[in-house]
Design a protein around this motif. Structure first.
Motif, PDB file in Angstrom:
ATOM      1  N   TYR A 187     -23.764  61.871  -6.851  1.00 21.89           N
ATOM      2  CA  TYR A 187     -22.752  61.384  -7.474  1.00 21.89           C
ATOM      3  C   TYR A 187     -21.358  62.055  -7.034  1.00 21.89           C
ATOM      4  CZ  TYR A 187     -19.391  60.225 -11.346  1.00 21.89           C
ATOM      5  OH  TYR A 187     -18.504  59.972 -12.312  1.00 21.89           O
ATOM      6  N   VAL A 188     -21.250  63.533  -7.154  1.00 23.67           N
ATOM      7  CA  VAL A 188     -20.034  64.249  -6.879  1.00 23.67           C
ATOM      8  C   VAL A 188     -19.614  63.796  -5.335  1.00 23.67           C
ATOM      9  CG1 VAL A 188     -19.069  66.475  -6.406  1.00 23.67           C
ATOM     10  CG2 VAL A 188     -20.643  65.794  -8.509  1.00 23.67           C
ATOM     11  N   ALA A 189     -20.664  63.674  -4.419  1.00 25.54           N
ATOM     12  CA  ALA A 189     -20.286  63.590  -3.226  1.00 25.54           C
ATOM     13  C   ALA A 189     -19.834  61.990  -3.046  1.00 25.54           C
ATOM     14  CB  ALA A 189     -21.717  63.528  -2.198  1.00 25.54           C
ATOM     15  N   ALA A 190     -20.324  61.042  -3.805  1.00 24.24           N
ATOM     16  CA  ALA A 190     -19.826  59.520  -3.462  1.00 24.24           C
ATOM     17  C   ALA A 190     -18.358  59.708  -4.119  1.00 24.24           C
ATOM     18  CB  ALA A 190     -20.613  58.789  -4.345  1.00 24.24           C
ATOM     19  N   VAL A 191     -18.099  60.141  -5.125  1.00 24.70           N
ATOM     20  CA  VAL A 191     -16.732  60.286  -5.721  1.00 24.70           C
ATOM     21  C   VAL A 191     -15.724  60.977  -4.675  1.00 24.70           C
ATOM     22  CG1 VAL A 191     -14.961  61.276  -7.466  1.00 24.70           C
ATOM     23  CG2 VAL A 191     -17.438  60.247  -8.269  1.00 24.70           C
ATOM     24  N   GLY A 192     -16.173  61.968  -4.038  1.00 25.36           N
ATOM     25  CA  GLY A 192     -15.441  62.679  -2.944  1.00 25.36           C
ATOM     26  C   GLY A 192     -15.346  61.712  -1.752  1.00 25.36           C
ATOM     27  N   GLU A 193     -16.068  60.948  -1.335  1.00 26.92           N
ATOM     28  CA  GLU A 193     -16.076  60.128  -0.174  1.00 26.92           C
ATOM     29  C   GLU A 193     -15.401  58.618  -0.352  1.00 26.92           C
ATOM     30  OE1 GLU A 193     -20.148  59.740   1.203  1.00 26.92           O
ATOM     31  OE2 GLU A 193     -20.201  62.050   1.707  1.00 26.92           O
ATOM     32  N   ALA A 194     -15.764  58.157  -1.491  1.00 23.11           N
ATOM     33  CA  ALA A 194     -15.374  56.630  -1.712  1.00 23.11           C
ATOM     34  C   ALA A 194     -14.560  56.695  -3.003  1.00 23.11           C
ATOM     35  CB  ALA A 194     -16.819  55.838  -1.904  1.00 23.11           C
ATOM     36  N   GLU A 195     -14.110  57.734  -3.964  1.00 25.34           N
ATOM     37  CA  GLU A 195     -13.528  57.709  -4.945  1.00 25.34           C
ATOM     38  C   GLU A 195     -14.243  57.075  -6.331  1.00 25.34           C
ATOM     39  OE1 GLU A 195      -9.764  55.630  -3.999  1.00 25.34           O
ATOM     40  OE2 GLU A 195      -8.693  57.464  -3.279  1.00 25.34           O
ATOM     41  N   ALA A 196     -14.934  56.299  -6.055  1.00 24.88           N
ATOM     42  CA  ALA A 196     -16.103  55.879  -7.357  1.00 24.88           C
ATOM     43  C   ALA A 196     -17.200  56.477  -7.025  1.00 24.88           C
ATOM     44  CB  ALA A 196     -15.754  54.331  -7.472  1.00 24.88           C
ATOM     45  N   GLY A 197     -18.131  56.621  -8.090  1.00 22.42           N
ATOM     46  CA  GLY A 197     -19.490  56.930  -7.777  1.00 22.42           C
ATOM     47  C   GLY A 197     -20.350  55.862  -7.722  1.00 22.42           C
ATOM     48  N   PHE A 198     -20.000  54.785  -7.563  1.00 22.57           N
ATOM     49  CA  PHE A 198     -20.999  53.719  -7.361  1.00 22.57           C
ATOM     50  C   PHE A 198     -22.129  54.004  -6.597  1.00 22.57           C
ATOM     51  CE2 PHE A 198     -17.246  50.705  -9.030  1.00 22.57           C
ATOM     52  CZ  PHE A 198     -17.443  51.133  -9.966  1.00 22.57           C
ATOM     53  N   ALA A 199     -23.394  53.575  -6.951  1.00 21.88           N
ATOM     54  CA  ALA A 199     -24.398  53.390  -6.047  1.00 21.88           C
ATOM     55  C   ALA A 199     -24.529  51.946  -5.944  1.00 21.88           C
ATOM     56  CB  ALA A 199     -25.807  54.128  -6.574  1.00 21.88           C
ATOM     57  N   GLU A 200     -24.289  51.252  -6.699  1.00 22.97           N
ATOM     58  CA  GLU A 200     -24.582  49.898  -6.762  1.00 22.97           C
ATOM     59  C   GLU A 200     -23.587  49.070  -7.298  1.00 22.97           C
ATOM     60  OE1 GLU A 200     -28.296  48.633  -8.580  1.00 22.97           O
ATOM     61  OE2 GLU A 200     -29.150  50.417  -7.755  1.00 22.97           O
ATOM     62  N   THR A 201     -22.862  48.033  -6.957  1.00 20.70           N
ATOM     63  CA  THR A 201     -22.185  46.878  -7.484  1.00 20.70           C
ATOM     64  C   THR A 201     -22.768  45.532  -7.434  1.00 20.70           C
ATOM     65  OG1 THR A 201     -20.677  46.754  -5.451  1.00 20.70           O
ATOM     66  CG2 THR A 201     -20.069  48.372  -7.221  1.00 20.70           C
TER      67      THR A 201
END
Length: 380
Positions: free
Chosen positions: A294-308
């Motif tokens: 989650y923290v890595a996703a926020v850092g890379e994509a700004e939002a912490g989504f795994a799925e939309t």
């Protein structure tokens, strides 16, 4: 000038002092994770900002800190998240800010700090007022601690809800009636009584498969449900949803009502789910479950989504039906048009399971007791 659409915010803090044997939420043990927790709080704030940027102007109606055990969170971190949400989604109306907590003495000592941070409603995981039941449920408090915690919370917040778990193995209607009376004597404005559910991937689920944990027979569970409704209703704690009772409309949970009514809500934190209108479609969002992911996703994509996952009109209508029928106010029949259920509604009305008034479809008290079956009949 057109008012901005409403939005609610759910913030998931996954840390717990211990993992309860019935819990299947996204949780981890709290010990020795101070640095990780600081990073997570910062990531949640960034995620909140990123999701707000996707939505444009919105009007905040509620904030809910769930978990896990968000009362283990540093109060100053909670304060920053509350301040950020208020700034991102301005509102002139009062905002309900709920924090889930356990009634341990260590957490009780932090109530004032959370109130100073902006929390104005506490949801206490009392679960039982019977010490033997609390040991069975794997709780780290006793009944005396629960009573102290309720009194302390009421002195600080005013608005206090308590959770209770019933339909425990061996529980009788008489014992549950007495336990409910003890809970009512604590004078909460809101009570959430939940039937014990045996989830497969929990300690209780494994015990059930081994045959060492046997839930009460269905007839006994129904009797316990009936006692719940009877006792709480008689003391002014009216059911406004299948598992939620409040002392008047002002005591109802604004956040839960927003979810049941189909209001957009942001899911922030590891494993948090949300519902947002993105690119013209109601979209189910789910954050990465593992904290580091989650923290890595926020850092890379700004939002912490795994799925939309954009919901089809049919799927969105099914969700509105399932959530709306949980409440006494029901759901507008027009919102269910893609389901084409009109021909299936009338027999359920005649059988006493549903009502249709002023264009709103609602389950009767009898219908809410067997709601899964009612929904299956509508969606068949």
């Amino acid at each position: 000038m057109t008012e901005a659409p409403p939005v609610a915010v759910y913030l998931h803090w996954p840390y717990c002092a211990r993992i309860c044997p019935y819990c299947d939420f996204n949780v981890v043990r709290d010990r020795g994770r101070t640095e990780e927790q600081a990073g997570l709080a910062a990531a949640m704030e960034a995620d909140l900002r990123a999701q707000a940027a996707m939505l444009g102007p919105r009007r905040l109606v509620s904030i809910f800190f769930g978990g896990g055990t968000p009362s283990l969170m540093p109060p100053e971190a909670a304060g920053r998240l509350i301040e950020t949400a208020r700034a991102l989604f301005p509102s002139t109306a009062p905002i309900e800010v709920t924090l889930e907590a356990n009634p341990t003495d260590a957490e009780t000592a932090r109530y004032r700090a959370f109130a100073d941070a902006g929390v104005n409603r506490l949801s206490l995981g009392v679960q039982s007022l019977d010490d033997e039941a609390l040991r069975f449920l794997g709780r780290d408090h006793d009944a005396a601690s629960a009573r102290r915690a309720v009194a302390a919370a009421q002195a600080v917040f005013g608005r206090v809800s308590i959770d209770l778990i019933y339909a425990r193995p061996g529980q009788t209607a008489e014992a549950w009636r007495a336990e409910l009376a003890e809970a009512i004597a604590l004078a909460p404005e809101h009570v959430s009584p939940y039937q014990l559910t045996i989830e497969p991937e929990t300690a209780f689920g494994r015990a059930h498969r081994r045959g060492t944990l046997i839930p009460p027979p269905e007839d006994d569970q129904e009797s316990l449900y009936d006692v719940t409704q009877e006792v709480l209703e008689a003391t002014g704690l009216s059911a406004y949803e299948v598992s939620n009772h409040a002392r008047g409309e002002a005591a109802r949970s604004a956040h839960n009502l927003a979810v049941w009514r189909g209001v957009e809500y942001l899911g922030v934190g590891p494993g948090a789910h949300g519902r947002l209108n993105l690119n013209g479609a109601r979209t189910a969002t789910a954050a990465h479950r593992r904290i580091e992911d989650y923290v890595a996703a926020v850092g890379e994509a700004e939002a912490g989504f795994a799925e939309t996952d954009p919901l089809s009109p049919l799927a969105a209508a099914e969700e509105r039906l399932m959530l709306g029928l949980r409440t006494v106010e029901g759901v507008a029949l027009a919102a269910l048009a893609p389901l084409e259920i009109n021909a299936r509604v009338e027999p359920l009305i005649e059988a006493g399971f549903l009502t249709l008034s002023s264009g709103r479809l609602a389950a009767t008290p009898h219908g809410r007791k067997v709601l899964d079956g009612v929904i299956r009949a509508l969606l068949v």
